[in-house]
Structures are given as structure tokens and as C-alpha cells.
Design an enzyme around this catalytic site. Sequence first.
Site, PDB file in Angstrom:
ATOM      1  N   TYR A 141      -1.377  -4.443  -0.262  1.00 21.86           N
ATOM      2  CA  TYR A 141      -0.823  -4.458   1.080  1.00 21.86           C
ATOM      3  C   TYR A 141      -0.600  -3.001   1.470  1.00 21.86           C
ATOM      4  CZ  TYR A 141       2.424  -5.932   4.816  1.00 21.86           C
ATOM      5  OH  TYR A 141       3.042  -6.161   6.008  1.00 21.86           O
ATOM      6  N   THR A 144       2.317   1.597   4.299  1.00 20.55           N
ATOM      7  CA  THR A 144       2.919   2.931   4.268  1.00 20.55           C
ATOM      8  C   THR A 144       1.873   4.041   4.108  1.00 20.55           C
ATOM      9  OG1 THR A 144       4.657   1.829   3.047  1.00 20.55           O
ATOM     10  CG2 THR A 144       4.774   4.205   3.163  1.00 20.55           C
ATOM     11  N   SER A 150       9.185   4.178   7.417  1.00 17.96           N
ATOM     12  CA  SER A 150       9.995   3.317   8.284  1.00 17.96           C
ATOM     13  C   SER A 150       9.344   3.093   9.640  1.00 17.96           C
ATOM     14  CB  SER A 150      11.379   3.938   8.479  1.00 17.96           C
ATOM     15  OG  SER A 150      12.082   3.965   7.266  1.00 17.96           O
ATOM     16  N   GLY A 183       1.271  -0.912  -4.034  1.00 21.37           N
ATOM     17  CA  GLY A 183       1.163  -1.280  -5.442  1.00 21.37           C
ATOM     18  C   GLY A 183      -0.172  -1.929  -5.727  1.00 21.37           C
ATOM     19  N   GLY A 407      28.452   6.447 -23.925  1.00 18.81           N
ATOM     20  CA  GLY A 407      27.274   7.221 -24.294  1.00 18.81           C
ATOM     21  C   GLY A 407      26.064   6.357 -24.577  1.00 18.81           C
ATOM     22  N   THR A 428      15.016   1.215  -0.532  1.00 19.07           N
ATOM     23  CA  THR A 428      14.144   1.929   0.404  1.00 19.07           C
ATOM     24  C   THR A 428      13.031   1.037   0.955  1.00 19.07           C
ATOM     25  OG1 THR A 428      14.565   3.883  -0.950  1.00 19.07           O
ATOM     26  CG2 THR A 428      12.839   4.070   0.697  1.00 19.07           C
ATOM     27  N   GLU A 430      10.789  -2.266   2.177  1.00 18.78           N
ATOM     28  CA  GLU A 430      11.079  -3.373   3.103  1.00 18.78           C
ATOM     29  C   GLU A 430      12.258  -3.043   4.015  1.00 18.78           C
ATOM     30  OE1 GLU A 430       9.347  -6.084   3.684  1.00 18.78           O
ATOM     31  OE2 GLU A 430       7.893  -5.293   2.255  1.00 18.78           O
TER      32      GLU A 430
END
Lengths: 694, 694
Positions: A141, A144, A150, A183, A407, A428, A430
Amino acid sequence: MEGVDHLAHERNKTEFDVDAMKIVWAGSRHAFELSDRMARLVASDPVFRKDDRTRLGRKELFKNTLRKASHAWKRILELRLTGPCVITEEEAGQLRNFVDEPSFTDLHWEMFVPAIKGQGTDEQQQKWLPLAYKMQIIGSYAQTELGHGSNVQGLETTATFDPETDEFVINSPTLTSSKWWPGGLGRICTHAIVYARLITNGQEHGVHGFIVQLRSLDDHMPLPGITIGDIGMKFGNGAYNTMDNGVSKFDHIRIPRNQMLMRVLQVTREGKCVQSNVPRQLIYGTMVFVRQTIVANASTALSRAVCIATRYSAVRRQFGSQDGGMETQVIDYKTQQSRLFPLLASAYAFRFVGEWLKWLYTDVTQRLQAKDFSTLPEAHACTAGLKSLTTAATADAIEECRKLCGGHGYLCASGLPELFAVYVPACTYEGDNVVLLLQVARFLMKTVSQLDSGKKPVGTTAYLGRVQDLLRCCCDVQRDEDWLKPGVVLEAFEARSARMCVACAKNLSKFENPEDGFAELSADLVEAAVAHCQLIVVSKRKGEPDLTPATARGESDHHNKDEGFIDKLQQDIPGKGVKQQLQNLYYIYVLNLVHKYLGDFLSTGCITPKQASLANDQLRSLYSQIRPNAIALVDAFNYTDHYLGSVLGRSDGNVYPKLYEEAWKDPLNDSVVPDGYHEYVHPMLKQQLRNARL
Amino acid sequence: MEGVDHLAHERNKTEFDVDAMKIVWAGSRHAFELSDRMARLVASDPVFRKDDRTRLGRKELFKNTLRKASHAWKRILELRLTGPCVITEEEAGQLRNFVDEPSFTDLHWEMFVPAIKGQGTDEQQQKWLPLAYKMQIIGSYAQTELGHGSNVQGLETTATFDPETDEFVINSPTLTSSKWWPGGLGRICTHAIVYARLITNGQEHGVHGFIVQLRSLDDHMPLPGITIGDIGMKFGNGAYNTMDNGVSKFDHIRIPRNQMLMRVLQVTREGKCVQSNVPRQLIYGTMVFVRQTIVANASTALSRAVCIATRYSAVRRQFGSQDGGMETQVIDYKTQQSRLFPLLASAYAFRFVGEWLKWLYTDVTQRLQAKDFSTLPEAHACTAGLKSLTTAATADAIEECRKLCGGHGYLCASGLPELFAVYVPACTYEGDNVVLLLQVARFLMKTVSQLDSGKKPVGTTAYLGRVQDLLRCCCDVQRDEDWLKPGVVLEAFEARSARMCVACAKNLSKFENPEDGFAELSADLVEAAVAHCQLIVVSKRKGEPDLTPATARGESDHHNKDEGFIDKLQQDIPGKGVKQQLQNLYYIYVLNLVHKYLGDFLSTGCITPKQASLANDQLRSLYSQIRPNAIALVDAFNYTDHYLGSVLGRSDGNVYPKLYEEAWKDPLNDSVVPDGYHEYVHPMLKQQLRNARL
């Protein structure tokens, strides 16, 4: 010590029916059984082993992901054929979830397929979906770009219609127009939905999706004109580095006209744009769907972190030993409780609001099919806000859980570093969380501005219809137990949100140009939006049907079937003590918010300092009540040790021997004298650099 | 586009003298020149390249660190001999800092050497220090165990004196007594200071340090009876995985009696314990030293993150394009400013309070030498609190800066994931942040309880001497510019802290057993401690000598030479406009705290809701004033592109082409068809799993 339950003394303290709580957490017996079966199936399969993941280099890691993805697909196919019952698409998705490793198949199933379903015409669906369902093609998809995230309308990639050949020419005119982040794009996908500015006859027609083949189905080579690669390492060990997020540039490549997704807008043979009779609003329905999934995932990630931190807090002992006895379990310290238990409560709260969002999506879908768009803006604002609220809180909470493990939380063996690194992008993608809150704020300001004109706000904004009351009301808490009244809590949260909204609206009205005001006051507006979204989590309950316009009421009344937190409390819940625990968690969630956002409550005069102090007293008392049940409350998530992937969070509490064992697996321990010693360290020790003044 | 400054339009807006600000930031011209020289020296040396670090597997990464450490040592030796001026130990340390890669040498220089200096007798120092200075031995600091971190007195390792052989027998009696975490221990160190319970003649004498040789100086093999290894992967790519944090178990190994560090306590040939005339308090002096270093490092880490986020916020444009023009720089959005500028202000605030702590350490050291212990508890509480405050704020801020960079912040190329992962342990090591705040709270409660007895509080707690005034006072802010008066700000912060302390003390007094009260109210006590520590950052200024007991005043009056923020503002600062910028940053730091901790200020009645709203108005106005200077204010940190290690933070702003270039370096891009494709992906596409019902 193998086989011994080191947390048995904790489990013996439990005051409620854990099995019943497991059902409540899962949503239903069916959901519980399904996820239980899938989780065990994955956990018992050695191919899905993941304890070595953070030690692998990128190539090795990636190859291993391909292996797992292929194996998962094989298992799904087998189960469809031979399983105890035929596996559904939902079940297949669950199986992939429990594999718990981001891969190209995520994009294929969660973005590529739904995009074709949602934006493709019937013919397009008939052509492409069977190929996608069988994974004969693998899709990504590609929205971007390097220069645009955005602002989708600002994308630079172009799709220019060429009437001569009946094709679109897909082109990346600038470096910043390179697709960046999708991706699966980097090394694996054969196809992608590429978003580009549609140009026909020299005119622009906005951004649309186009099915573009990227690689040869024979030899996997990129098709001519396509430059494509992986964008490089991302945050964390393992984590999202199992995914080949990609970059691609298109140099005037050509696709047939029928590969533009044309459900909403069609381009004719002549290059004319024709709006179909399918409403554009449909895409909002998809956004509601995607975001409700994100909210559900937030509760999953948060509960994993909380499970690890809670169990390890019961195992870890530090200080407080008297006369050589055992030291105090760190979970018994109030500082630990006041950080941990609100996160435990948030995990439950987000779980239930996620269930409610599922219902909201169903409701919206039904309304869309009936061409009823009336609740859409409210539903959209609501999901946008909850996406922002829950992902931001979860990201912070995972890191807080890591710190609560001291730790040892810093070791990859704790599972928390990877969980954090793999989770944070949810803040960040969607919709950037701040951008989303500004959308919510815009909707709230519009709602407030329309109050005078008599327009009744619906759904989650219905309380704004009572704004005059809410501006006047006084919290009547006089003793700490008064904070355990749902009406008191709701009114305080409603009053806070309403007063912050009204204050913003008032300040906005001082600006000549509303957009200037919105820009200048945006930080305040974001805070008002947060207050409103917290109210949603706190208040999800039977709606006020009298405030819902009659026209908006269909078969399923808006907000009538609820699965929110407060609603759960009003149901009869089977299982000894379950309801009591949920009540305690609810009030911990609520009163911790009162404490954390005290400035809001006090500055708007919703409560007094004295009442705030009583809320704190009540909170401490609730921590004591939850304490003996803490381990059982995280057991109720029903996570396998495989899924948790944490030595600190092991179900049997046998932490230290396993941590010790795990250490030796590091590649650095392969040889006693490390590679580089003879070259770099030995000469130093032997002063072969000695001709210096020392 | 190479060589072009894409941020020139930003730099042209600057309203102050950046070179003068660089001196202010560095502390002095000398400090500036030194760090500038060392930074450039490291940046220009190809061995110190680090842009490939996050792509390396553990072994490769570690070998490369050994190479760098060896090379750094060689450069230091050369500079001592031939450099433009003879290099000092401080300068050598700076060089190592700019190499910016955790390694075994950190522990050697920062823990092993100082421990021998601080806890060794003169003879021990004469024997061991020359070996350590020449790196003929390499030392670690082995305190923490698998089962014990914060509770040092609970360590389980034993050192039993054997009078027969005049030796100590070092032993790990349990699995949880394994030393765990010490840096350099895993694969490199030849020696370590091992902390163990001293046992002589069957009696325990507390925890002490012992110099233990771990590995052969000839073949580097572990000595008999010592099991030793690396503890495995830690958070993040690169990050602390360059360090071989180690585990070790001792099976009755023997060391000569004179390898116990005996400056404070001596064990005689007969096994008797004899206290020396060196005061035990000396070790607190060391803690003050270590923690002031941590505060200084906090401002460094924070300023790096802020530099990256600020520059990229000026490069990144999104939305707001009208008529096809440029989109808006994200730094111009108020939502971005309200998150970013307070972090910029914090970087400066922490820098100055760090400078002040350096002075405090000098002061404490001089007093200790004069056997004046009067200011020690206050100095100890102060450094503990500031360590906690600054590290917690910095860890959160780095992640916030990453989010402020949008999606691209998630790439390792942004530098922020590694900066976060390498920084966060600072919240846990050298005192867990919450444990430290409880120590501060304990000191504050003691101070408050002694007020009635007429004991005057000193130094940073002097304001509590005016507690009656502070309980009564009213903030007299009436217009937003009233918030720019230092007296107003100070009084508000003093009143808030004092009132929170007094409220805690009052609540504690309701408990019969004070320890029960302390445990039950610990979350409130932590909040009071935070309020006190924020006051220190806000108020570091000329002390009130009349409140310092005459006996406590030596040559250097306590708090007389200050380098705190507010003090800087009272000096004449050379350089056009520098003072104005510092003032703006100061008030941004202060007013943002007022906003963020509004609940504290309102619930204690220190300010009114109206005044809070005026503070917000003033804050927005300050953001507008800082805006044109933002790039210059991060330029003033004088970081080289090498040191920043961030494509997003590049000084020339040439982000996108470099990001694109960087992507192709990922190992996944080595081949067009990835390893694993033929085995796992091709069969899926070709339906060789087809015998399933689909």
C-alpha cells in the site's frame, strides 16, 4: 526448579474467578477459545520460535521472517483442510498475530486487500481479489512519500492518462515524490496500490489509488522504470526490521486504465472523470475500521507490557529485609503500585473501549449502507481521538513498564525493548497523533458553535447538549468513598471537557480570522480534545436516546449496544468477584486521570483541592485492594510465554536461572577470547604503543 | 545541492551573536576551544566513522568498538607527545566522549580508576594507578548482582579472610549473587573492583571493594574458578551493544589481603578490622562527583536530540500550501513549538544547573578536606534529586524529539532511536530515579521536622527557613508580563515546594510509625521531591549567606559562585542579544513547568486559574520570540555532523537526498532478489502449496 510455580503464593491470594475474567477480557467464550487455540498452536511450533530474534543481523532476520510467513501460510492452508474446524479469515488473522513478527503479509491482508475491496469496482474485485486471497500476488500500500506523510493531498506522484494508449503513466517527478515507508515494498511485494495525483486532459483530479505491478512474477526482478529498495534500519533489535519497508521511484511506467481503483471516481476511455453513485464517505468507514483495530492493538501491547512488569515486580525483591529474612517484593512498594496499577487499569479500559469501537464500526457500516451519514462525523472524530489517546498512552506505558523492571528491563531478554520499538510507530502511522487530536478539536468546536442554533450533539458528544448545566455544576464529593459513585465521576469528566471546550471556543471568537485563532490556540485545543477522549473511555455507557435525532435511529440505536468499561460494570458478570475487580480497575483508571490531569479539573473549577486530595486517598486504598489480585489480573490476559517473549514475565516466575541461561546464547560468548582482542587489546596491554610520554 | 546551506534562510533570521552563545554554552572560551578541537579531530578520522553502527551484528559491532578504543588510545598518546599542546586527562576524556561509543574504557577511566583513587590506600594507589594509567591492566567495577541493584547492602558475594594464607576468598554462594551488568567485564577487562560482604573470624563487616584479577595478562583466559561472559543484547541497534556488560561467578577464588581497598577500613594480618582515620563520608563526595557528571551528560544528550528535531522541523514542510506555493515548515505550528521549545529551554537549563553542580562538587571536596561535613547531606540530596530530574526528563525528551520528527524519526538514520536506547539506562544506573527521589524526600521531611527546633536549613533548602511566609504568600500576577519577573517566579516555585513538603509532613504525622507513613505516602513524597528539584533548576542563584551557619562558611561561601540559569541572567553577558535569548529560554522553561504541573500550583493555592491562563498567554508569546532564533540556538551547541549522527539533523539541512542515499546502504539492498525468496516466497506465489481449499 523447573516446573515449580514461583508465583504460586501470589496466585493463592486471588479473590476472583480468573477463568471467568479470561472470558471477559477476550470478549466472549468463543473469542477466548479461538485465541487460546491459535496462541498454543503458534507457541508449540518450533518454526515460530522468536527468542533469538534480537540477536540476528538484518539479512538473517529477514530471511527468517520469510520462513515464518511461508510456514504460517502453510499452516493456515492445512487448517482449512484438516483442522478441528475449518479456519476462517478472522482465525487466520489471529494465527498471524500470534506469530508476532511484522512482515509483508501484514500489508497484504490489512491494507492491500481491504483497499481493493473498498475502492475497487465489482469487476476489479473479481479480477484481483482471488489472486490476492491465494497469494498468487503479494500487495503493498504505497501512499506515503519521502516528502509527504500526513498531508495526503500533497502527494507528488502523478498518474497521467494517455488517451492514445488507454493507459496511465505513473511517474515520480521529484526525489521527494519517491514512495517511502510502504511495508513489503522493499524486497517482496509483487504489486502495490500506488496513490498518485490523477491528471487527465491536463487537469488535476485529486489523489487516487492505482494497482501497479512492481516485480516480475517469474524472476522477481523489478519491472523496467521502477527503482525499488529497502529504506534501511529502524528502531530496535528485531522489532520492525523484519519488515522490508521500501522506497520506490517510477520513471513514466505504464499501467492499463482499468488498474485505477474506480469505485468512486471513474475515468472513461476518453479521459473524462465521472463520479459514481457510490458515496465518497465510504472511505471514512474504512478509516473507522482501521483505527478501531489500532485501539484493540493498543490494549494488547499495553497488557503485554503490564503482564511482564507485574509478574517481575512480584518476583523482584529489594530492600526491607529484617533479621536476614526475605526482602520486600517490589510490587509492595506504593511508588511501584502508583506507577504500575494505573497501567493495568488502562489495559482493561482500552480493551473495553476497543470492543465498543467494534460495535461503532458495525453501526456506521450499516448506516452507510442505508445512506445515513448523520453519525459519520462524530464516529470519525471519536475513532481518530481514541486512536491518538490509546496509542500515545500505550507507547509511554511500555517504556514505563520497562523502567519498572529496573536494570534488567534494559535487556532484550525482558522483551520490553522490542515491544516498545515495534509499538511506537503506532503514534505516527494512520494519522499522526497530534494531527488527529486537532481534527477532534475542530469537530468539538463545530459542535459547540452549533449549540446555539439548537442542533443537538449526538453520540459521544451528547453531553455537550447539557453544556449550561455542566458549566454550573459542582462536584459533591465530601468523603473519599464518594469518588466511587459513577455519577460523580462522569459529571466531573463531562464538566471538565465541556468547560475546556467552551473556553477554547470563547478564546477562538476573539480572533478575526478563525483559522488564525485555531493555529494560535492549537496547543489548548489539543488539550481539550484529550479531555474529551478521556471522557469517552470513562463514560462509554448506554446512550441517551432522547438526544439522538429520530432520523438517526435505525435498527441498532446509536450507542445502544455498548461494550465500554462503565457498561461492563452495569451488567451481571458471571464469575466470583470479577465485577468487583473490574470496578476497582475502573476507579483506578478514573482517579489516576483526575490526579494526572489535576490542572484541568482545578483550573476549570470542576473539583476543589480538597476533593482532589480525597481522590488520592481513595486511589491508595484501591491500590491495596488490587494488590493481592494483580498477578491473577494479568494471568487473565491468557498470554503464552511464547507470545510474551520475556524472561522477566515468565508465567512460572522462574526469572533468574533463565536470565542466566539466556545470557550465554549471545554471539559474543561463542569464543572466550573475542575477535579483535589480539589485534586491538593485547597491544594496548603490552604497551606496544609505549613510545609515548605517560 | 552539495555545499548549499538549506537552512540559510533560518540562520539569516537570527537576532543574537551565535559565537558568543557558543561560549556561554561551553562554559568558557577555553572549554569551547577544547571541545571544538576534540570534536573535529574525531570527526575527521575515518576510524571513528559511526554511520554504519546500527547495521552491524553484535560481533562485528564489538570488534569495531575494540578498534576504535585502541585507535583513540593511540591518538591520545600521540597528542601527548606531538599535539599542538600537551593533552590533559580532561582533554583525553573529551576525545573519548566525542568518539561517542560506549566501551570498556568508560568503566576503566570513570569507575575503576576513581574507585582506587577514592578507596585505595596510598600504597595501593602507588601500585595500581600507574598500571591503570598506562592501560597495562584494564579494570571494571563489579557491584551489581543478578539479584541486587539498588540495595547495595544486600549484595551476596562474600570475601572471607583466611588467616592461614593471608588471603581473601571471593565466592558467589548463589546464582543471584553472580555479578551482572558491569561494563567491560564480559569479554575485555583484566581486573575488576569486586564488591563483597567482608567476613573475618566468622563475622560480617559490611560491603567493601576488592581488586580481583579476572583474566590472564598473557592469553586473556579467565583465571581458574572464574566463570565469565557477556549478558547479551540490550535495547536498540548499536547503542550499548558496543559494551560487553558482563556476568561473573567466583568459585572460592583467592586474592592477597592487600587487594582489599583499605582506605577507610583495614583488615590486619590477624583478620581484625580497624577503622582508619579517613572519614567514611568521603564516598559521598564521590557520589556527588559521579552524579554531577550525569547531569552534565543529560544536557548533552538532550541538546543533541533537540538539535536534530529543531533543524528537521525547519526542513520538513507539511500542509498549509496555498496556490501551489511552499507548504508550511512544521516548526511554525504552535503544536510543534509547544512541544519542542520547552525541550530546547530544558537543554539550556540543565546545562547551567550542571555547571553549578561542578562548583558544588569543588565546594564539597574542599570542605571534606577541612573535615567540614555540614553541607554534605544537603549536597547529596541535591545531586541525587537533580540526577533523577534531569535523566528522567531527558529520556522522555529524546523520545518526544523522535516523535516530533514524524515517521522519519523512526529510521536509525535519524540518530534518535540509538540516542534514546543508549541514554535511557541513565534513569536506572547510579541510583534508580525513584529511589533517589525518596532519598530527597526523606531529607526534606527531616529538614521540615527540624524547623521548629530552630535549625536553619542551608543551601538549596534555605527557602524552607521562610516557610511561614511561603505558606501565606499570594502570587501577584495580574497581567501576562508579570510572569517575567524573577521574584514572582521564584516565589511561586518556593511556595509550591514548601507547601507540598509541609502537607506531606502533616500527613506523615498522622501515622504512629513514621516508616509506615513514609511507605504509604511515598508517591506523594516523590512529587514533593520533584517540586523541590525543579525549584533548584529554576532558582540557582546567589545564596543567602545569612542563613548559612557561620561554621559552615569557609573560603568559598556555600552557593556563592553560581552558574545556575537565573544567575547567568544577572551577569553581564557579552554578545549581542545573547542575554535576551537566555531570558526567553528561562521563562519558557519556567512557565512550561507551571503549565505541566498546574495541579501542584493550583491545589496548593500558589496561583489562581486566571494566573495560570496568563502564564499560558505569555508562553505562547515567548514561543513566537524564540521561533526566529531556534536554529541558531541549536547551532550554538556547536555539534559536528559526525557527533550528531543524524541525517535529519544535518547542519546544512540537506535531508532528503541524504536519506535516500543512506537507504541503499542497508544489507537487504545488497541483492535485488533477497535471500530466502526462492525458498519461501516463490513457492507461495506459484501455488505449490495449492492442495488446499481456498
